[in-house]
Write a protein that holds these residues in place. Structure first.
Motif, PDB file in Angstrom:
ATOM      1  N   VAL A  42       0.873  -1.176   0.000  1.00  0.00           N
ATOM      2  CA  VAL A  42       0.000   0.000   0.000  1.00  0.00           C
ATOM      3  C   VAL A  42       0.908   1.224   0.000  1.00  0.00           C
ATOM      4  N   LEU A  43       0.772   2.039  -1.040  1.00  0.00           N
ATOM      5  CA  LEU A  43       1.605   3.235  -1.186  1.00  0.00           C
ATOM      6  C   LEU A  43       0.810   4.465  -0.771  1.00  0.00           C
ATOM      7  N   ASN A  44       1.519   5.476  -0.261  1.00  0.00           N
ATOM      8  CA  ASN A  44       0.837   6.710   0.130  1.00  0.00           C
ATOM      9  C   ASN A  44       1.149   7.860  -0.821  1.00  0.00           C
ATOM     10  N   SER A  45       1.776   7.532  -1.945  1.00  0.00           N
ATOM     11  CA  SER A  45       2.064   8.533  -2.971  1.00  0.00           C
ATOM     12  C   SER A  45       1.754   7.942  -4.331  1.00  0.00           C
ATOM     13  N   GLY A  46       1.244   8.777  -5.227  1.00  0.00           N
ATOM     14  CA  GLY A  46       0.932   8.324  -6.578  1.00  0.00           C
ATOM     15  C   GLY A  46       2.111   8.339  -7.526  1.00  0.00           C
ATOM     16  N   ASP A  47       3.255   8.817  -7.070  1.00  0.00           N
ATOM     17  CA  ASP A  47       4.469   8.800  -7.886  1.00  0.00           C
ATOM     18  C   ASP A  47       5.118   7.432  -7.741  1.00  0.00           C
ATOM     19  N   VAL A  48       4.857   6.557  -8.704  1.00  0.00           N
ATOM     20  CA  VAL A  48       5.269   5.160  -8.582  1.00  0.00           C
ATOM     21  C   VAL A  48       6.423   4.869  -9.533  1.00  0.00           C
ATOM     22  N   LEU A  49       7.491   4.345  -8.959  1.00  0.00           N
ATOM     23  CA  LEU A  49       8.632   3.896  -9.748  1.00  0.00           C
ATOM     24  C   LEU A  49       8.604   2.378  -9.786  1.00  0.00           C
ATOM     25  N   PHE A  50       8.322   1.826 -10.948  1.00  0.00           N
ATOM     26  CA  PHE A  50       8.318   0.384 -11.162  1.00  0.00           C
ATOM     27  C   PHE A  50       9.748  -0.030 -11.489  1.00  0.00           C
ATOM     28  N   THR A  51      10.283  -1.000 -10.760  1.00  0.00           N
ATOM     29  CA  THR A  51      11.656  -1.445 -10.997  1.00  0.00           C
ATOM     30  C   THR A  51      11.738  -2.964 -10.934  1.00  0.00           C
ATOM     31  N   TRP A  52      12.703  -3.520 -11.683  1.00  0.00           N
ATOM     32  CA  TRP A  52      12.891  -4.956 -11.735  1.00  0.00           C
ATOM     33  C   TRP A  52      14.336  -5.239 -12.112  1.00  0.00           C
ATOM     34  N   GLU A  53      14.763  -6.466 -11.861  1.00  0.00           N
ATOM     35  CA  GLU A  53      16.123  -6.878 -12.213  1.00  0.00           C
ATOM     36  C   GLU A  53      16.179  -7.225 -13.700  1.00  0.00           C
ATOM     37  N   ALA A  54      17.319  -6.972 -14.290  1.00  0.00           N
ATOM     38  CA  ALA A  54      17.508  -7.288 -15.709  1.00  0.00           C
ATOM     39  C   ALA A  54      17.512  -8.797 -15.914  1.00  0.00           C
ATOM     40  N   VAL A  55      16.960  -9.224 -17.024  1.00  0.00           N
ATOM     41  CA  VAL A  55      17.022 -10.622 -17.448  1.00  0.00           C
ATOM     42  C   VAL A  55      18.082 -10.691 -18.538  1.00  0.00           C
ATOM     43  N   GLU A  56      19.075 -11.531 -18.310  1.00  0.00           N
ATOM     44  CA  GLU A  56      20.155 -11.667 -19.287  1.00  0.00           C
ATOM     45  C   GLU A  56      19.591 -12.113 -20.637  1.00  0.00           C
ATOM     46  N   GLN A  57      20.044 -11.485 -21.688  1.00  0.00           N
ATOM     47  CA  GLN A  57      19.641 -11.746 -23.074  1.00  0.00           C
ATOM     48  C   GLN A  57      18.289 -11.139 -23.454  1.00  0.00           C
ATOM     49  N   ALA A  58      17.664 -10.385 -22.549  1.00  0.00           N
ATOM     50  CA  ALA A  58      16.441  -9.651 -22.899  1.00  0.00           C
ATOM     51  C   ALA A  58      16.868  -8.281 -23.412  1.00  0.00           C
ATOM     52  N   ASN A  59      16.140  -7.765 -24.393  1.00  0.00           N
ATOM     53  CA  ASN A  59      16.473  -6.423 -24.868  1.00  0.00           C
ATOM     54  C   ASN A  59      15.327  -5.429 -24.666  1.00  0.00           C
ATOM     55  N   ARG A  60      14.227  -5.885 -24.083  1.00  0.00           N
ATOM     56  CA  ARG A  60      13.123  -4.997 -23.734  1.00  0.00           C
ATOM     57  C   ARG A  60      12.206  -5.723 -22.743  1.00  0.00           C
ATOM     58  N   TYR A  61      11.335  -4.926 -22.135  1.00  0.00           N
ATOM     59  CA  TYR A  61      10.378  -5.446 -21.162  1.00  0.00           C
ATOM     60  C   TYR A  61       8.995  -4.912 -21.528  1.00  0.00           C
ATOM     61  N   HIS A  62       8.002  -5.772 -21.466  1.00  0.00           N
ATOM     62  CA  HIS A  62       6.628  -5.360 -21.743  1.00  0.00           C
ATOM     63  C   HIS A  62       5.931  -5.170 -20.410  1.00  0.00           C
ATOM     64  N   VAL A  82       9.644  -1.224 -22.612  1.00  0.00           N
ATOM     65  CA  VAL A  82      10.658  -0.431 -21.921  1.00  0.00           C
ATOM     66  C   VAL A  82      12.006  -1.114 -22.131  1.00  0.00           C
ATOM     67  N   VAL A  83      13.034  -0.340 -22.471  1.00  0.00           N
ATOM     68  CA  VAL A  83      14.355  -0.941 -22.639  1.00  0.00           C
ATOM     69  C   VAL A  83      15.186  -0.863 -21.363  1.00  0.00           C
ATOM     70  N   ALA A  84      14.780  -0.034 -20.419  1.00  0.00           N
ATOM     71  CA  ALA A  84      15.464   0.073 -19.132  1.00  0.00           C
ATOM     72  C   ALA A  84      14.841  -0.920 -18.145  1.00  0.00           C
ATOM     73  N   THR A  85      15.308  -0.904 -16.907  1.00  0.00           N
ATOM     74  CA  THR A  85      14.746  -1.776 -15.876  1.00  0.00           C
ATOM     75  C   THR A  85      13.939  -0.954 -14.866  1.00  0.00           C
ATOM     76  N   HIS A  86      13.342   0.115 -15.360  1.00  0.00           N
ATOM     77  CA  HIS A  86      12.477   0.937 -14.518  1.00  0.00           C
ATOM     78  C   HIS A  86      11.493   1.708 -15.395  1.00  0.00           C
ATOM     79  N   PHE A  87      10.408   2.133 -14.761  1.00  0.00           N
ATOM     80  CA  PHE A  87       9.362   2.878 -15.455  1.00  0.00           C
ATOM     81  C   PHE A  87       8.651   3.726 -14.414  1.00  0.00           C
ATOM     82  N   PHE A  88       8.426   4.994 -14.709  1.00  0.00           N
ATOM     83  CA  PHE A  88       7.761   5.906 -13.776  1.00  0.00           C
ATOM     84  C   PHE A  88       6.362   6.222 -14.274  1.00  0.00           C
ATOM     85  N   LYS A  89       5.405   6.231 -13.330  1.00  0.00           N
ATOM     86  CA  LYS A  89       4.030   6.585 -13.684  1.00  0.00           C
ATOM     87  C   LYS A  89       3.381   7.253 -12.475  1.00  0.00           C
ATOM     88  N   ASN A  90       2.695   8.362 -12.705  1.00  0.00           N
ATOM     89  CA  ASN A  90       1.931   9.015 -11.655  1.00  0.00           C
ATOM     90  C   ASN A  90       0.517   8.452 -11.702  1.00  0.00           C
TER      91      ASN A  90
END
Length: 120
Positions: A42-62, A82-90
């Motif tokens: 449960v978050l108390n802010s709408g500024d959400v940073l989605f993050t995950w670990e890289a998967v070797e040999q992956a070049n993007r994330y859906h 997303v080509v990075a291992t993070h995504f920001f969404k308000n």
């Protein structure tokens, strides 16, 4: 004779394309390890940073985000690659479900699915 063989190889490569010579690694048995937001948090802010670990040999994330979940989606708020291992969404206060999978040009993992909420 050597020059003809060399030219023949170059010709074959040029008509078949380099992609045919590169074999993609099968990542379909891998799992995307999520760092945040974790399941049922449960978050108390709408500024959400989605993050995950890289998967070797992956070049993007859906990545996809639904309200309140994918089975009974009232709205899909994100459906992006997303080509990075993070995504920001308000996001507004609500119940959410998000999922992420790793992809390369040939293979993809199963989605990792998590629920979270934002309170006022």
């Amino acid at each position: 004779m050597r020059m003809i063989s060399f030219l023949a190889i170059i010709f074959i490569i040029s008509i078949s394309g380099c992609e045919d010579l590169i074999e993609e690694v099968d990542i379909s048995n891998e799992t995307v390890m999520v760092l945040a937001p974790v399941n049922q948090v449960v978050l108390n802010s709408g500024d959400v940073l989605f993050t995950w670990e890289a998967v070797e040999q992956a070049n993007r994330y859906h990545l996809q985000i639904a309200v309140p979940n994918f089975e009974n989606a009232q709205q899909i708020l994100a459906d992006t690659n997303v080509v990075a291992t993070h995504f920001f969404k308000n996001l507004e206060p609500n119940q959410y479900q998000w999922r992420i999978r790793a992809e390369n040009s040939t293979y993809f993992t199963n989605y990792t699915l998590l629920n979270f909420s934002i309170e006022e």
